[in-house]
Every structure is written in structure tokens, then in C-alpha cells.
Write a protein that holds these residues in place. Structure first.
Motif, short mmCIF file in Angstrom:
data_model
loop_
_atom_site.label_atom_id
_atom_site.label_comp_id
_atom_site.label_asym_id
_atom_site.label_seq_id
_atom_site.Cartn_x
_atom_site.Cartn_y
_atom_site.Cartn_z
N SER A 19 -30.76 16.74 -4.55
CA SER A 19 -32.08 17.55 -5.00
C SER A 19 -32.42 17.04 -6.38
CB SER A 19 -31.68 18.97 -5.18
OG SER A 19 -32.86 19.95 -5.43
N VAL A 47 -34.90 21.23 1.10
CA VAL A 47 -34.57 22.45 1.78
C VAL A 47 -33.82 21.61 3.44
CG1 VAL A 47 -35.39 24.36 3.32
CG2 VAL A 47 -36.43 23.92 1.16
N SER A 51 -29.79 22.61 4.17
CA SER A 51 -29.87 22.94 5.75
C SER A 51 -28.61 22.25 6.09
CB SER A 51 -30.90 23.14 6.38
OG SER A 51 -31.83 23.69 5.97
N SER A 77 -24.67 27.16 -0.95
CA SER A 77 -25.90 27.22 -1.49
C SER A 77 -25.78 27.85 -2.86
CB SER A 77 -26.95 28.34 -0.43
OG SER A 77 -26.29 29.53 -0.46
N SER A 81 -27.66 26.14 -5.81
CA SER A 81 -28.46 26.80 -6.70
C SER A 81 -28.01 26.88 -8.15
CB SER A 81 -28.40 28.42 -6.52
OG SER A 81 -29.00 28.70 -4.99
N SER A 146 -34.53 31.92 -5.49
CA SER A 146 -35.41 31.40 -4.22
C SER A 146 -34.32 30.54 -3.48
CB SER A 146 -36.69 30.72 -4.81
OG SER A 146 -36.20 29.69 -5.59
N ASN A 147 -33.41 29.87 -4.21
CA ASN A 147 -32.49 28.84 -3.55
C ASN A 147 -31.45 29.59 -2.65
OD1 ASN A 147 -33.60 26.43 -4.36
ND2 ASN A 147 -32.49 26.44 -6.28
N LEU A 149 -32.12 32.73 -1.45
CA LEU A 149 -32.72 33.20 -0.22
C LEU A 149 -32.74 32.31 0.45
CD1 LEU A 149 -34.18 35.67 0.77
CD2 LEU A 149 -36.16 34.73 -0.21
N PHE A 150 -33.06 30.79 0.55
CA PHE A 150 -32.95 29.84 1.43
C PHE A 150 -31.94 29.72 2.22
CE2 PHE A 150 -37.05 28.19 -0.48
CZ PHE A 150 -37.87 28.42 0.46
N GLY A 151 -30.75 29.81 0.96
CA GLY A 151 -29.42 29.34 1.40
C GLY A 151 -28.80 30.36 2.57
N ILE A 153 -30.59 32.54 4.48
CA ILE A 153 -31.13 32.53 5.72
C ILE A 153 -30.72 31.31 6.36
CG2 ILE A 153 -33.46 31.93 6.91
CD1 ILE A 153 -34.74 33.45 4.46
N ILE A 154 -30.38 30.39 6.08
CA ILE A 154 -30.07 29.04 6.64
C ILE A 154 -28.36 29.31 6.96
CG2 ILE A 154 -29.25 26.55 6.48
CD1 ILE A 154 -31.83 26.31 4.20
#
Length: 169
Positions: A19, A47, A51, A77, A81, A146-147, A149-151, A153-154
Motif C-alpha cells: 500500500s 483493498v 483481501s 488488517s 491499518s 476505514s482500514n 472496517l474494510f478489514g 468485512i473482508i
């Protein structure tokens, strides 16, 4: 097989480094205001890499309980993050201090283009909200939240998928 902690460290660190590499690539190619496809690449690819590393970490772990698989994904994640958030703060503080002004100007131009009937009050409110979000603390918090949250969910999807595959065997 590697332990859960090793997988979290390896894949969290790798996803963070990739990243950071993408942010630097975007900076050196000055592609903040380029075509939609390039913006999509720089927005989606991190992302996708996160994932991939979460799925790999869950797949390679010894743990087979849903809870443990979710922990591994969240650990990856979390490390991602923290690494990217610290880098982001350093980046906007020392490497490219004018970045947030550039991004805010682009965002304001897009808003005015898409809303030609916007009142001066609406434009002023947008400018004020942009100024509030420019603090380093706000940037750090937004990046971590935000990272994560994505982490989450994934990780939830990866753990669920892994559990479904386990039951079918």
C-alpha cells in the motif's frame, strides 16, 4: 504451518508495504487528477491486496474455528491499518504537505461541476468541513477506522467462506 501470529505479522506487513508503494507510485507519477481508470486502480488495488492477504492468512492458518480465523484476519488488517496510517501522516506532514489542499481543490471543483446551482453557503460549508478534516489526528483516525472496517468485512467474509468449505469436506 506457520503460527497465527507469524501469519498476521507477515501478511499485515506485506499488505502495508504494498500500500505504501502504491501511494509513492501515485505521488511520483502525479496521478491524483488523472483518468478514472487510474484513480480506480489506486483506490481498489490496496483493498484487493488486503483481501488477498487476509484470505491467504486464514487459509494457511492451523486454526479452524470461526473465531480464530476472524482474529487472524483482523490481526492482519490491524497491522496493515497501523502501518499505512503512520505512513499517511508522515506523507502528508513531510513528503507532500500540499496534498490535502490539492485533493480538496479537486473535490471542490467536482462538487461545483456536478452542482452548478450550489449556493455560496453550501460551498462555504463544504470548504469548512474540508478544513476540519485536514488535521493529522483526523487523518490518522480516519485511516485506521476505514482500514479496520474494510478489514473486518473482508475477515468476516474470508472466515465464513473457509467455514463453508470446511463443512463441505
Amino acid at each position: 504451518m506457520k503460527s497465527s501470529k507469524q501469519l498476521m505479522l507477515i501478511y499485515g506487513f506485506l499488505s502495508g508495504i504494498i500500500s505504501i508503494g502504491l501511494v509513492l507510485l501515485q505521488y511520483f507519477t502525479n496521478s491524483y487528477n488523472s483518468s478514472s481508470l487510474i484513480k480506480l486502480f489506486f483506490g481498489i488495488f490496496p483493498v484487493f491486496m488486503l483481501s488477498l492477504f487476509i484470505f491467504l492468512g486464514i487459509y494457511q492458518s492451523k486454526e479452524r474455528s470461526f473465531r480464530q480465523m476472524l482474529k487472524i484476519g483482523l490481526g492482519i488488517s490491524l497491522l496493515f491499518s497501523i502501518i499505512t496510517s503512520i505512513f499517511w501522516v508522515i506523507f502528508i506532514k513531510y513528503i507532500h504537505p500540499d496534498l490535502l489542499n490539492t485533493l480538496n481543490t479537486i473535490q471542490l471543483e467536482v462538487f461545483i461541476t456536478e452542482n452548478p446551482n450550489a449556493t455560496p453557503e453550501e460551498i462555504t460549508q463544504l470548504k469548512e468541513s474540508m478544513e476540519k478534516g485536514k488535521s493529522l489526528w483526523a487523518q490518522f483516525n480516519f485511516s485506521v477506522v476505514s482500514n479496520m472496517l474494510f478489514g473486518f468485512i473482508i475477515s468476516l467474509l474470508g472466515s465464513s467462506f473457509s467455514k463453508i468449505v470446511q463443512r463441505q469436506r
